[in-house]
Design an enzyme around this catalytic site. Structure first.
Site, PDB file in Angstrom:
ATOM      1  CG  ASP A   9      -1.524   1.287   1.572  1.00 53.42           C
ATOM      2  OD1 ASP A   9      -2.248   1.787   0.688  1.00 53.42           O
ATOM      3  OD2 ASP A   9      -1.295   1.834   2.660  1.00 53.42           O
ATOM      4  CG  ASP A  11      -1.459   7.852   0.200  1.00 53.85           C
ATOM      5  OD1 ASP A  11      -2.183   7.690  -0.799  1.00 53.85           O
ATOM      6  OD2 ASP A  11      -0.511   8.651   0.209  1.00 53.85           O
TER       7      ASP A  11
HETATM    8  C1  XBP Z   1      -5.064   6.363   0.623  1.00 56.35           C
HETATM    9  C2  XBP Z   1      -6.203   7.075   0.025  1.00 56.35           C
HETATM   10  C3  XBP Z   1      -5.956   8.164  -0.958  1.00 56.35           C
HETATM   11  C4  XBP Z   1      -5.306   9.354  -0.258  1.00 56.35           C
HETATM   12  C5  XBP Z   1      -5.516  10.626  -1.044  1.00 56.35           C
HETATM   13  O1  XBP Z   1      -4.554   5.534  -0.388  1.00 56.35           O
HETATM   14  O2  XBP Z   1      -7.332   6.719   0.299  1.00 56.35           O
HETATM   15  O3  XBP Z   1      -7.202   8.551  -1.482  1.00 56.35           O
HETATM   16  O4  XBP Z   1      -5.941   9.543   1.004  1.00 56.35           O
HETATM   17  O5  XBP Z   1      -4.928  10.463  -2.326  1.00 56.35           O
HETATM   18  P1  XBP Z   1      -3.760   4.148  -0.034  1.00 56.35           P
HETATM   19  P2  XBP Z   1      -5.772  10.878  -3.632  1.00 56.35           P
HETATM   20  O6  XBP Z   1      -4.587   3.074  -0.696  1.00 56.35           O
HETATM   21  O7  XBP Z   1      -2.397   4.341  -0.630  1.00 56.35           O
HETATM   22  O8  XBP Z   1      -3.710   4.025   1.486  1.00 56.35           O
HETATM   23  O9  XBP Z   1      -6.323  12.257  -3.378  1.00 56.35           O
HETATM   24  O10 XBP Z   1      -4.770  10.821  -4.762  1.00 56.35           O
HETATM   25  O11 XBP Z   1      -6.833   9.815  -3.727  1.00 56.35           O
HETATM   26 MG    MG Z   2      -2.972   3.346   3.145  1.00 53.07          MG
END
Ligand code: XBP
Ligand code: MG
Length: 234
Positions: A9, A11
Site C-alpha cells: 500500500d 499512503d
Molecule cells: C489512501 C487514500 C488516498 C489518499 C488521497 O490511499 O485513500 O485517497 O488519502 O490520495 P492508499 P488521492 O490506498 O495508498 O492508502 O487524493 O490521490 O486519492
Molecule cells: Mg494506506
C-alpha cells in the site's frame, strides 16, 4: 508457503502522507474560493472514504449544510482534485514526506532475495511517482513488477479490485504473496483478495479495527523480526 511477492500500500504505509494530502486539499479549496477547511479531526472522519475525489463528494454529501452543488459538479470535483494533486506532488518533490522506517531497506533486501514487489494503492499514479522518485530514486519504477493505482479499477478499497488487479498482473496466487497496509479499508481490501496482510499503524489509523491482520506493528523499525515473521532471508 514460500514468499514470492510483497504488495505495498502507499499512503500511510510507504510514507506517512495523509496529513500532506489533507493540507493539499485545503490549499485547493482556498484557491477556489471555498471556505472548506479539513482539520485533523474532520479528516480523520473523511478517511472513511478512500480516493480523493470520492472523499470530496462524501464531505459535500454528509458534512456540508446548505451547499448548492454547481451544475457540472463531477467536473468541479475533478478540477479541485487536480489542483490538490499539484500541491501534493510539489510537497513530495520538496522532500518533505520521507519513506517510513525500514521501507527502503525492506525494498532493497527483498529485491536482493529475488522477491517480486508491487504496489496496490487508492492514490494516483502521479502521487506514487512523486513520492518514490524522491524516496527511492529515478529508477524506482523498475523495482516494481506491477503498479496498481487509483482509477484503474472500478471500485477503490475496501473493495479487493486493486489487489486482484495486481495479482493478475503478477500472475501469482494470493497465497504466494503478502500485503503491507496501514488502514481498516486497506486491510479489508487485501483480505478480500485472500492476501495475508501485515499492518503498520500511523496516527490516523492507530485505533482502527485490524481484525484478520497477520500482525499489527508500529512500524518496520525492527526488520530482523519482521523478516522472521514473513520468512525473508536477507
Ligand atoms: C489512501 C487514500 C488516498 C489518499 C488521497 O490511499 O485513500 O485517497 O488519502 O490520495 P492508499 P488521492 O490506498 O495508498 O492508502 O487524493 O490521490 O486519492
Ligand atoms: Mg494506506
Amino acid at each position: 508457503m514460500t514468499l514470492k511477492a510483497i504488495i505495498f500500500d502507499v499512503d500511510g504505509t510507504l510514507a506517512d502522507t495523509e496529513d500532506g494530502h489533507r493540507k493539499s486539499f485545503n490549499k485547493a479549496f482556498a484557491e477556489n474560493g471555498l471556505d472548506w477547511n479539513w482539520d485533523v479531526a474532520l479528516y480523520d472522519k473523511l478517511l472513511k472514504v478512500t480516493g480523493g475525489k470520492e472523499r470530496i463528494k462524501y464531505f459535500v454529501s454528509d458534512f456540508l449544510k446548505g451547499y448548492t452543488k454547481p451544475e457540472n459538479f463531477d467536473d468541479f470535483v475533478k478540477h479541485l482534485h487536480a489542483i490538490k494533486t499539484g500541491h501534493y506532488t510539489a510537497m513530495l518533490r520538496e522532500g518533505s514526506i520521507p519513506l517510513r522506517p525500514g521501507i527502503k531497506q525492506l525494498i532493497n533486501d527483498a529485491r536482493k532475495a529475488g522477491i517480486t514487489l508491487a504496489i496496490a494503492t487508492t492514490t494516483t499514479a502521479e502521487n506514487v511517482t512523486a513520492l518514490l522518485e524522491v524516496g527511492l530514486g529515478k529508477d524506482w519504477a523498475s523495482y516494481f513488477a506491477a503498479n496498481g493505482c487509483g482509477d484503474i479499477v472500478p471500485l477503490k478499497k475496501p473493495a479487493p479490485d486493486i489487489y486482484n488487479w495486481v495479482l493478475n498482473e503478477l500472475k501469482l496466487a494470493p497465497q504466494d504473496c503478502i500485503a503491507l497496509e496501514d488502514s481498516y479499508n486497506g486491510l479489508r481490501s487485501s483480505l478480500a483478495a485472500n492476501i495475508k496482510t501485515y499492518i503498520t499503524t500511523n496516527p490516523y489509523t492507530l485505533k482502527q479495527d485490524f481484525t484478520g491482520a497477520a500482525a499489527v506493528l508500529e512500524d518496520l523499525g525492527d526488520l530482523p523480526s519482521f523478516y522472521k515473521m514473513i520468512g525473508l532471508r536477507a
